[in-house]
Design a protein around this motif. Structure first.
Motif, PDB file in Angstrom:
ATOM      1  N   ALA A 198      60.432  76.762  49.294  1.00  9.96           N
ATOM      2  CA  ALA A 198      60.431  75.609  48.381  1.00  9.96           C
ATOM      3  C   ALA A 198      61.779  75.452  47.690  1.00  9.96           C
ATOM      4  O   ALA A 198      62.468  76.428  47.430  1.00  9.96           O
ATOM      5  N   LYS A 199      62.147  74.193  47.435  1.00 10.36           N
ATOM      6  CA  LYS A 199      63.404  73.901  46.737  1.00 10.36           C
ATOM      7  C   LYS A 199      63.073  73.250  45.395  1.00 10.36           C
ATOM      8  O   LYS A 199      62.349  72.245  45.358  1.00 10.36           O
ATOM      9  N   GLY A 200      63.654  73.807  44.327  1.00  4.96           N
ATOM     10  CA  GLY A 200      63.363  73.285  42.998  1.00  4.96           C
ATOM     11  C   GLY A 200      63.711  71.820  42.825  1.00  4.96           C
ATOM     12  O   GLY A 200      62.982  71.077  42.170  1.00  4.96           O
ATOM     13  N   CYS A 287      54.812  74.374  51.386  1.00  2.01           N
ATOM     14  CA  CYS A 287      55.963  75.234  51.677  1.00  2.01           C
ATOM     15  C   CYS A 287      55.543  76.652  52.034  1.00  2.01           C
ATOM     16  O   CYS A 287      56.376  77.501  52.341  1.00  2.01           O
ATOM     17  N   LEU A 288      54.242  76.923  51.940  1.00  5.89           N
ATOM     18  CA  LEU A 288      53.755  78.286  52.133  1.00  5.89           C
ATOM     19  C   LEU A 288      53.695  78.617  53.622  1.00  5.89           C
ATOM     20  O   LEU A 288      53.347  77.773  54.436  1.00  5.89           O
ATOM     21  N   ASN A 289      54.048  79.852  53.929  1.00  5.94           N
ATOM     22  CA  ASN A 289      54.003  80.290  55.319  1.00  5.94           C
ATOM     23  C   ASN A 289      53.515  81.729  55.377  1.00  5.94           C
ATOM     24  O   ASN A 289      54.037  82.592  54.684  1.00  5.94           O
ATOM     25  N   PHE A 290      52.480  81.951  56.190  1.00  8.17           N
ATOM     26  CA  PHE A 290      51.992  83.308  56.413  1.00  8.17           C
ATOM     27  C   PHE A 290      51.689  83.458  57.884  1.00  8.17           C
ATOM     28  O   PHE A 290      50.869  82.727  58.438  1.00  8.17           O
ATOM     29  N   MET A 291      52.377  84.375  58.528  1.00 10.17           N
ATOM     30  CA  MET A 291      52.228  84.589  59.966  1.00 10.17           C
ATOM     31  C   MET A 291      52.310  83.275  60.744  1.00 10.17           C
ATOM     32  O   MET A 291      51.504  83.009  61.643  1.00 10.17           O
ATOM     33  N   ASN A 292      53.290  82.437  60.360  1.00  8.01           N
ATOM     34  CA  ASN A 292      53.533  81.148  61.016  1.00  8.01           C
ATOM     35  C   ASN A 292      52.403  80.133  60.866  1.00  8.01           C
ATOM     36  O   ASN A 292      52.389  79.126  61.552  1.00  8.01           O
ATOM     37  N   LEU A 293      51.459  80.419  59.991  1.00  7.84           N
ATOM     38  CA  LEU A 293      50.451  79.400  59.691  1.00  7.84           C
ATOM     39  C   LEU A 293      51.047  78.437  58.674  1.00  7.84           C
ATOM     40  O   LEU A 293      51.847  78.834  57.832  1.00  7.84           O
ATOM     41  N   GLU A 294      50.645  77.172  58.773  1.00  7.76           N
ATOM     42  CA  GLU A 294      51.088  76.198  57.791  1.00  7.76           C
ATOM     43  C   GLU A 294      49.903  75.758  56.948  1.00  7.76           C
ATOM     44  O   GLU A 294      48.772  75.773  57.402  1.00  7.76           O
TER      45      GLU A 294
END
Lengths: 372, 357
Positions: A198-200, A287-294
């Protein structure tokens, strides 16, 4: 590959809620009763009981979450905080300042230092409580974890808060995004950590809208106060400043008006913050990513504002009695609207090797910021 | 051999498999749908994690295989598992205290709290007696100082009204009421239009100018003064400070930094004692007035008039007030003795009324 989650482009819900209000109230009401009867000491068992239910009635990919924390861990966590913090920092100075009859200046200095210490410790408490809860959460036997340093997190939060004050809130998107990135990258499940890309600066439009909302609310409250407190302001219209006695005298005879103004202010001033929070939570989810999941949080801003606003009001006005409704609404909301896309190999998600604290949440409990 | 189906994960990875659980004499054989044996769980090492939906959903764990989980769904399969391990419901990995244990414990704590509730006045009383007078005096001075700063926009001695003749009139009234009591009363008039009076630790009493202005007879001032002197005699202000400090220490040790509910509990306890203290002060004030042969009708009429003036608020704030309702107080006071004489001469009353000019 068998056991893999099929690749689809469509987003689908991550969680399924099995919450039932009847069950939740049964646990919550006995919790309240025993907490009152034991002068609050039962709250560690109460928290553990309700969390067992809250965790085990959330289903992800066909399997329930599991809460493995115990009341004893919470109790000892709290006792340690009483010994090392509450007694030396909060109780002893209070006795000394009363016994020694310190001058008002010294008393405010002591209170100021105490306030600073607590202010510094609150983000530390939040970060440490997160670690405890993550390490006590399992899914398919795999547990969560948290790396990173609570001291670094606390110090960063502390300086960012000062920066936010100095810049009149203009730095909020940067500082909040920075802290969220720190929390996320140190959040682990099994052998995998998460990423928040994420970008502020992307949150500045929302910040300016919430500034505008803030001034709109301020204007409404001032007009309401002026209408209800005309006698108090009358001297000002006559071109002189009212003396403290005049203000006290007018307030004495208008306590109902005062309550109306204070309550409307308390309720309305949450709007700008919630508007910003709504934009932020949607953006962060994307913006979250976990094990390439969106991921995505599929909600309109006003719907989210209404959702949080009604939840908070319900919890507050019922003095916590209706918390089960709040829990259920919360999880149902995320079960419906928090979705993911993509696939991952379950075999690549293996058991966590991170350390886990032996005791938990003492600090968060001491400052009453435990949440659930 | 009976068998049920379930889901198994081995604790090493997040992959989950559909399995057949064969129930043997001493444990489970867990094998995949293709028939290969995945694990053998002995009954002794099986623990219960969750039993949900009235025992139609079981999650089991194994002590020697951290993180491994076996899930069985459906009423009939779960019943078979429970029949195979009768002690399962007592073999929880994370047991919570039973309702009976909790009730017993809550009872003990509640009994302790009730005992403390009744012992608290005695403990506070004993503590107050240990506090040296000089110390009490210093606390009182700082209270007066703070109150004066809040209610007066002047500084230093300017905040208090004093004229030679006004002081004499006031002191004469104080010594008439005090009779043969050996207590040092320090009565001062604060220059503010607010109608109020207060007694601080160490015999310090503040009459607000507004009270003298609003009083219709000298007996009304005498009544309020007697009430504040009664607080001094009973050392209520010091008791209050000791009680609040003690309560805040106990509540902080129980809860940490007091949140909203804890603060509410603290002030609720404080309020209940405060109303008792006010009732006691009313009673002793009547005795002081009777001793000085002054009618207590002044006290009654002052309360009645204040009650009428504030009738709008009384209902709403009745239970939040530190004082008993004014109208009730007026009713509760006993009638005054017959042989009543005026509390001060007309000349002294005029001198007291002009103490601030």
């Amino acid at each position: 590959m068998p056991g893999d989650i099929a690749q689809t482009d469509a987003y689908k819900p991550l969680m399924k809620s099995h919450y039932e209000l009847g069950e939740l109230f049964k646990i919550h009401l006995t919790n309240l009763l025993f907490t009152a009867l034991t002068l609050g000491i039962y709250r560690f068992w109460a928290k553990t009981r309700i969390r067992r239910y809250l965790w085990s009635h959330v289903e992800i990919e066909g399997d329930r979450l599991e809460y493995t924390g115990t009341a004893k861990e919470l109790l000892f966590g709290f006792l340690i905080i009483v010994a090392v913090l509450i007694i030396p920092v909060l109780i002893v100075p209070e006795i000394i300042s009363l016994a020694a009859v310190l001058s008002p200046e010294t008393q405010s200095a002591v209170a100021g230092v105490q306030g600073l210490i607590i202010f510094f410790l609150i983000p530390i408490a939040i970060f440490r409580a997160r670690r405890y809860r993550l390490t006590r959460t399992r899914w398919r036997g795999i547990r969560g974890g948290q790396t990173g340093s609570s001291l670094v997190y606390g110090a960063t939060s502390f300086f960012w808060s000062i920066l936010n004050v100095v810049t009149l809130g203009l730095a909020i998107p940067y500082t909040r995004t920075h802290l969220a990135r720190y929390r996320t990258k140190h959040t682990w499940f099994g052998n995998r950590s998460m990423v928040l890309d994420a970008k502020g600066r992307r949150l500045y439009p929302a910040l300016f809208v919430s500034f505008l909302l803030y001034f709109a609310v301020l204007a409404v409250i001032l007009m309401l106060a002026a209408a209800l407190f005309f006698p108090v302001f009358q001297p000002m219209f006559e071109g002189r400043t009212p003396s403290p006695q005049e203000i006290i005298l007018s307030l004495e005879t208008s306590s109902v008006q005062l309550i109306v103004v204070l309550v409307s202010a308390a309720v309305l001033f949450t709007l700008p913050t919630l508007w910003y929070a709504a934009t932020e939570v949607r953006y962060f989810a994307s913006c979250l990513n976990f094990m390439n999941l969106e991921f995505e949080l599929d909600t309109g801003r006003w719907r989210y504002v209404w959702f949080i606003w009604t939840n908070q009001l319900m919890a507050l006005l019922s003095l916590g009695l209706l918390l089960p409704v709040v829990y259920k609404r919360y999880v149902d909301f995320y079960a419906e609207r928090f979705r993911y896309a993509g696939s991952f190999s379950e075999r690549d998600l293996s058991q966590s090797e991170l350390g886990a604290p032996e005791r938990g949440e003492g600090l968060a409990d001491a400052f009453d910021i435990g949440g659930i | 051999m009976p068998s049920v189906s379930g889901r198994y994960s081995d604790g090493n990875t997040a992959s989950v498999r559909q399995v057949r659980i064969e129930i043997r004499a001493d444990g489970f054989s867990i094998s995949g749908t293709d028939g290969d044996l995945l694990a053998t769980w002995h009954f002794d090492e099986i623990e219960l994690i969750d039993d949900l939906e009235s025992n139609s959903f079981l999650t089991l764990a194994r002590t020697s295989q951290p993180g491994a989980r076996l899930t069985i769904e459906g009423a009939a399969p779960c019943a078979e598992i429970l029949a195979a391990i009768p002690a399962l419901s007592q073999r929880r990995r994370y047991p919570l205290p039973s309702l009976r244990q909790t009730a017993l414990y809550a009872g003990i704590v509640a009994a302790f709290a009730v005992a403390l509730w009744f012992a608290l006045p005695k403990v506070v009383d004993a503590t107050v007696r240990l506090i040296p007078h000089s110390w009490e005096n210093r606390i009182g001075e700082s209270v007066i100082e703070n109150v004066a700063n809040v209610f007066s926009d002047k500084t230093g001695d300017q905040r208090f009204c004093s004229t030679k003749r006004g002081d004499d009139a006031l002191n004469l009234l104080v010594s008439t009421l005090a009779g043969d009591l050996h207590i040092d009363f320090d009565v001062r008039v604060l220059d503010t239009p607010v109608v109020n009076a207060l007694a601080a630790p160490g015999g310090h009493i503040l009459l607000f100018r507004g009270l003298i202005d609003q009083a219709e007879t000298p007996d009304e001032v005498a009544g309020v003064l007697a009430h504040e002197m009664a607080h001094v005699i009973e050392r209520h202000a010091t008791q209050n400070a000791v009680r609040q400090l003690g309560l805040s220490v106990v509540l902080r040790a129980l809860f940490g930094d007091p949140g909203m509910l804890q603060a509410a509990a603290e002030s609720a306890i404080g309020l209940s004692y405060s109303r008792d203290a006010e009732a006691e002060a009313d009673r002793i004030a009547t005795e002081l007035l009777a001793g000085a042969q002054i009618s207590n009708e002044g006290l009654v009429s002052f309360f009645t008039r204040l009650a009428a003036k504030r009738s709008g608020q009384e209902g709403l704030l009745r239970y939040l007030s530190t004082h008993p309702p004014l109208a009730d107080r007026a009713k509760l006071l006993p009638p005054s003795p017959n042989a009543a004489r005026p509390s001060m001469t007309d000349r002294n009353w005029q001198r007291l009324r002009s103490i601030c000019s």
